[in-house]
Design a protein around this motif. Structure first.
Motif, mmCIF file in Angstrom:
data_model
loop_
_atom_site.group_PDB
_atom_site.id
_atom_site.type_symbol
_atom_site.label_atom_id
_atom_site.label_comp_id
_atom_site.label_asym_id
_atom_site.label_seq_id
_atom_site.Cartn_x
_atom_site.Cartn_y
_atom_site.Cartn_z
ATOM 1 N N LYS A 149 0.760 -1.039 0.194
ATOM 2 C CA LYS A 149 -0.056 -0.335 0.103
ATOM 3 C C LYS A 149 1.280 1.381 -0.090
ATOM 4 N N GLN A 176 5.771 5.133 -1.791
ATOM 5 C CA GLN A 176 4.803 3.711 -2.953
ATOM 6 C C GLN A 176 5.455 2.483 -1.430
ATOM 7 N N TYR A 223 -6.224 -2.774 -0.234
ATOM 8 C CA TYR A 223 -5.929 -2.781 -1.721
ATOM 9 C C TYR A 223 -4.729 -2.819 -1.473
ATOM 10 N N GLU A 224 -4.105 -3.502 -2.529
ATOM 11 C CA GLU A 224 -2.472 -3.235 -3.269
ATOM 12 C C GLU A 224 -2.009 -2.816 -4.500
ATOM 13 N N LEU A 225 -1.313 -2.596 -4.173
ATOM 14 C CA LEU A 225 -0.837 -1.289 -5.457
ATOM 15 C C LEU A 225 0.250 -2.561 -6.249
ATOM 16 N N ASP A 277 1.495 0.824 -12.101
ATOM 17 C CA ASP A 277 -0.055 1.618 -11.670
ATOM 18 C C ASP A 277 -1.310 1.010 -11.964
ATOM 19 N N THR A 278 -1.743 0.325 -11.042
ATOM 20 C CA THR A 278 -2.517 -0.833 -11.568
ATOM 21 C C THR A 278 -3.023 -0.528 -9.408
ATOM 22 N N ILE A 279 -3.652 0.266 -8.763
ATOM 23 C CA ILE A 279 -4.398 -0.449 -7.479
ATOM 24 C C ILE A 279 -5.621 -1.549 -7.388
#
Length: 340
Positions: free
Chosen positions: A126, A141, A324-326, A329-331
């Motif tokens: 995250k 990040q 959520y996970e990053l 460039d996608t969450i």
């Protein structure tokens, strides 16, 4: 969110310092948001007496057993604490603690030859909020790593060593410039907000300015002298490691410079999560996926006033019991979904 109270068990964990970092930030933001909506004059309070009353009130609102009550995912209403007086008591108490509790974001560790330095790595998937000794903030990040003195004063500079990607919001101090070293790249500011992308194995590093101005410098090489670029709002510098050269780009060429970290105000009124995700994608120029189709049954009723993406995601996860996970460039948002 105006006028809403947080669940009593969350506030109990906050007061006993047993909540997670994400939960702590939710409570802090909740109080700060309510505080901004009020214009009450400053007042003095008895911290010990107030804390005892808060704990007693929470004890009365919780079930007799030790475990916190289970809240179904399909519950779309906030849990209210008993009575208006209890709500006001919690508001004042949590607010006082939020402003006076010591920062606990960092973990101390010795760097090579500098035992008084603090090092920290975001080991989660995250975006993580990190607080510096001068109250400056960086949103890290996943995988980002930094180190800095345990206390900036009395050094003439606020020095930080950084690798990875992070968005910095630096407290202004004209007498003590804030300097970030990423390999050979040096970024110096007095007080502004900007993003640094400097992964150690990448061929190039990037510094993007959201507000204010930033001085970026590259060391001298056999072919040229030291380079210095002064970046202003919505400008980006790119540093090539191989050639030690700097180039300047504007937001016209890099629209993500302007949008990725700009605070957004969004209102969701019984809005499906898929529609809310679409609005977040547009506001922050990032791709969002729902890992479980059942999450499409979830609806949100909440308003966000000039908040950054990770703050919004943390609040949504708290409301829905999701996470959520990053990845790049996608969450991706994970959860069991919500019943009708």
């Amino acid at each position: 969110m105006k006028g809403k109270a947080l669940p009593a068990d969350l506030l109990k964990r906050y007061l006993t310092n047993t909540c997670t970092e994400a939960e702590r930030r939710v409570v802090d933001e909740w109080y700060l948001r309510l505080d901004r909506e009020q214009e009450a004059a400053p007042f003095s309070i008895d911290e010990h007496a107030l804390l005892q009353r808060i704990r007693a009130d929470i004890a009365h609102t919780l079930p007799p057993r030790e475990e916190a009550p289970v809240v179904p995912l399909n519950r779309r209403r906030w849990l209210y604490l008993s009575g208006i007086a209890a709500s006001l008591l919690l508001l004042l108490g949590v607010g006082y603690l939020a402003w006076n509790r010591p920062a606990t974001d960092s973990s101390s560790a010795a760097t090579s030859g500098t035992p008084d330095w603090t090092v920290h790595t975001n080991t989660t998937k995250k975006i993580e909020r990190y607080l510096f000794p001068d109250q400056s903030v960086v949103w890290l990040q996943p995988g980002a790593r930094l180190s800095h003195p345990a206390a900036f004063a009395p050094a003439p500079h606020r020095e930080v060593r950084f690798a990875g990607e992070g968005f910095f919001e630096v407290v202004r101090d004209t007498l003590h410039p804030f300097i970030i070293y990423s390999g050979a790249l040096k970024t110096q500011v007095l007080g502004t907000s900007f993003n640094v992308r400097a992964y150690e194995n990448d061929s190039s590093y990037h510094v993007s300015v959201l507000t204010g101005s930033v001085a970026v410098s590259a060391p001298a090489s056999p072919t040229h002298d030291e380079e210095v670029l002064v970046l202003k709002t919505n400008e980006q510098a790119t540093y090539q490691n191989a050639t030690r050269s700097l180039t300047l780009e504007t937001a016209a060429a890099k629209p993500e410079i302007k949008q990725a970290w700009r605070p957004a105000s969004l209102v969701f009124n019984d809005t499906p999560l898929s529609e809310a995700a679409a609005q977040l994608q547009k506001a922050f120029q990032i791709h969002i996926e729902l890992a479980n189709p059942a999450l499409n049954t979830c609806r949100l009723t909440v308003d966000f006033n000039k908040q950054r993406l990770p703050e919004i995601l943390n609040m949504i996860n708290t409301l829905l019991g999701s996470t959520y996970e990053l990845e790049g460039d996608t969450i991706r948002i994970f959860g069991d979904g919500c019943s009708d």
